[in-house]
Design a protein around this motif. Structure first.
Motif, mmCIF file in Angstrom:
data_model
loop_
_atom_site.group_PDB
_atom_site.id
_atom_site.type_symbol
_atom_site.label_atom_id
_atom_site.label_comp_id
_atom_site.label_asym_id
_atom_site.label_seq_id
_atom_site.Cartn_x
_atom_site.Cartn_y
_atom_site.Cartn_z
ATOM 1 N N ASP A 81 141.479 42.745 124.441
ATOM 2 C CA ASP A 81 140.979 43.296 123.249
ATOM 3 C C ASP A 81 140.003 44.219 123.851
ATOM 4 O O ASP A 81 140.182 45.901 123.692
ATOM 5 C CB ASP A 81 140.818 42.476 122.308
ATOM 6 N N THR A 82 139.108 43.864 124.535
ATOM 7 C CA THR A 82 137.753 44.533 124.819
ATOM 8 C C THR A 82 137.641 45.891 125.152
ATOM 9 O O THR A 82 137.756 46.833 125.301
ATOM 10 C CB THR A 82 136.226 44.105 125.034
ATOM 11 N N ILE A 83 138.697 46.360 126.697
ATOM 12 C CA ILE A 83 139.449 46.415 127.088
ATOM 13 C C ILE A 83 140.436 47.812 126.852
ATOM 14 O O ILE A 83 139.803 48.435 126.973
ATOM 15 C CB ILE A 83 139.815 46.169 128.725
ATOM 16 N N ARG A 84 141.289 47.114 126.030
ATOM 17 C CA ARG A 84 141.854 48.046 125.404
ATOM 18 C C ARG A 84 140.608 49.100 124.805
ATOM 19 O O ARG A 84 141.357 50.847 124.404
ATOM 20 C CB ARG A 84 142.976 47.577 124.798
ATOM 21 N N HIS A 89 138.441 54.781 123.433
ATOM 22 C CA HIS A 89 137.393 55.300 123.156
ATOM 23 C C HIS A 89 137.366 56.897 124.212
ATOM 24 O O HIS A 89 137.433 57.961 124.551
ATOM 25 C CB HIS A 89 135.643 55.209 123.463
ATOM 26 N N LEU A 90 137.650 55.966 125.735
ATOM 27 C CA LEU A 90 137.975 57.344 127.525
ATOM 28 C C LEU A 90 138.740 58.169 126.317
ATOM 29 O O LEU A 90 139.105 59.599 126.843
ATOM 30 C CB LEU A 90 138.109 56.508 127.809
ATOM 31 N N ILE A 91 140.277 57.930 126.069
ATOM 32 C CA ILE A 91 141.097 58.656 125.755
ATOM 33 C C ILE A 91 141.283 59.203 124.529
ATOM 34 O O ILE A 91 141.209 60.165 124.391
ATOM 35 C CB ILE A 91 142.379 57.831 125.655
ATOM 36 N N TRP A 102 140.995 57.377 117.684
ATOM 37 C CA TRP A 102 140.692 56.683 118.111
ATOM 38 C C TRP A 102 141.726 55.392 117.869
ATOM 39 O O TRP A 102 141.997 54.577 118.761
ATOM 40 C CB TRP A 102 139.107 55.858 117.906
ATOM 41 N N ARG A 103 141.835 54.768 116.363
ATOM 42 C CA ARG A 103 142.460 54.284 116.091
ATOM 43 C C ARG A 103 143.973 54.228 116.371
ATOM 44 O O ARG A 103 144.487 53.256 116.493
ATOM 45 C CB ARG A 103 142.228 53.754 114.266
ATOM 46 N N GLN A 104 144.596 55.651 116.234
ATOM 47 C CA GLN A 104 145.760 56.012 116.884
ATOM 48 C C GLN A 104 146.090 55.364 118.350
ATOM 49 O O GLN A 104 146.611 54.399 118.233
ATOM 50 C CB GLN A 104 145.802 56.625 116.497
ATOM 51 N N VAL A 105 145.084 55.360 118.469
ATOM 52 C CA VAL A 105 144.870 55.378 120.341
ATOM 53 C C VAL A 105 144.760 53.897 120.393
ATOM 54 O O VAL A 105 145.472 52.947 121.023
ATOM 55 C CB VAL A 105 144.364 56.260 120.895
ATOM 56 N N ALA A 106 143.612 53.160 119.961
ATOM 57 C CA ALA A 106 144.044 51.768 120.110
ATOM 58 C C ALA A 106 144.966 50.789 119.806
ATOM 59 O O ALA A 106 145.479 50.064 120.486
ATOM 60 C CB ALA A 106 142.980 51.488 119.393
ATOM 61 N N PRO A 113 142.381 47.505 116.048
ATOM 62 C CA PRO A 113 141.457 48.987 115.885
ATOM 63 C C PRO A 113 141.113 49.218 115.107
ATOM 64 O O PRO A 113 141.023 49.544 113.799
ATOM 65 C CB PRO A 113 143.080 49.574 115.602
ATOM 66 N N ARG A 114 140.079 48.640 115.586
ATOM 67 C CA ARG A 114 138.401 48.928 114.820
ATOM 68 C C ARG A 114 137.684 47.868 115.416
ATOM 69 O O ARG A 114 137.776 47.593 116.413
ATOM 70 C CB ARG A 114 138.538 47.851 113.336
#
Length: 186
Positions: A81-84, A89-91, A102-106, A113-114
């Motif tokens: 979860d941390t890696i994703r 954040h990078l994406i 960010w929430r959409q990508v996460a 997504p938080r």
């Protein structure tokens, strides 16, 4: 012809090592790269730190830093979860913080997504929460509420006095009379 290495299945109770963390990171990175062609910040490198306040950080230069606190635990779900989370954040771009983009990508990467800060693994949570103080709010009616563990006493709370100019903190509509710190060292 591309050679695919078969990695052995990981046992859930096997403690994580730096090597196993790098293997899991490589797998998650490949999946994220397959899912997203455009990254705001191209991934550059993975490193580790001794942080006990956060599980990971993503940097504008493409670095992802993970806490060494994962090492020796069986917290694979939290690590993934941390890696994703950090890859999101990078994406999405560091500037988007934990906003809608960010929430959409996460979510599409399968991350929570938080910004959680809480572990699903008690062993990891214990390693992360070794802060020496607990901040407690004493309410106007005399009730005490445990707020969180902290690493240092803040003057903001240590010097707080209800009614003092500009200071009227409340929790769910109830005003705080004063704050206390409980010291767990000794």
């Amino acid at each position: 012809m591309q050679l695919q290495l078969e990695l052995p299945e990981r046992q859930d109770d096997t403690p994580l090592t730096e090597a196993s963390i790098r293997t899991i990171f490589a797998r998650e990175l490949r999946e994220a790269q397959a899912r997203f062609a455009h990254w705001e910040h191209a991934f550059a490198e993975l490193s580790f730190n001794h942080a006990r306040r956060s599980y990971g950080q993503a940097h504008i230069d493409g670095r992802v830093v993970l806490s060494k606190t994962f090492i020796g635990t069986s917290a694979v779900a939290d690590l993934e979860d941390t890696i994703r989370h950090e890859l999101a954040h990078l994406i999405a771009g560091i500037r988007h913080k934990h906003g809608p983009r960010w929430r959409q990508v996460a979510a599409s990467l399968g991350a929570t997504p938080r910004a959680s800060g809480r572990s699903q693994n008690a062993e990891l949570d214990d390693k992360m929460s070794d802060a020496p103080f607990t901040l407690i709010a004493v309410m106007r009616n005399g009730d005490e509420r445990v707020l969180r563990k902290v690493y240092r006493r803040s003057r903001r709370y240590a010097d707080y006095l209800y009614g003092k100019r500009g200071q009227r903190y409340h929790i769910h509509g109830e005003f705080v009379e004063r704050f206390l710190y409980v010291d767990h060292r000794s």
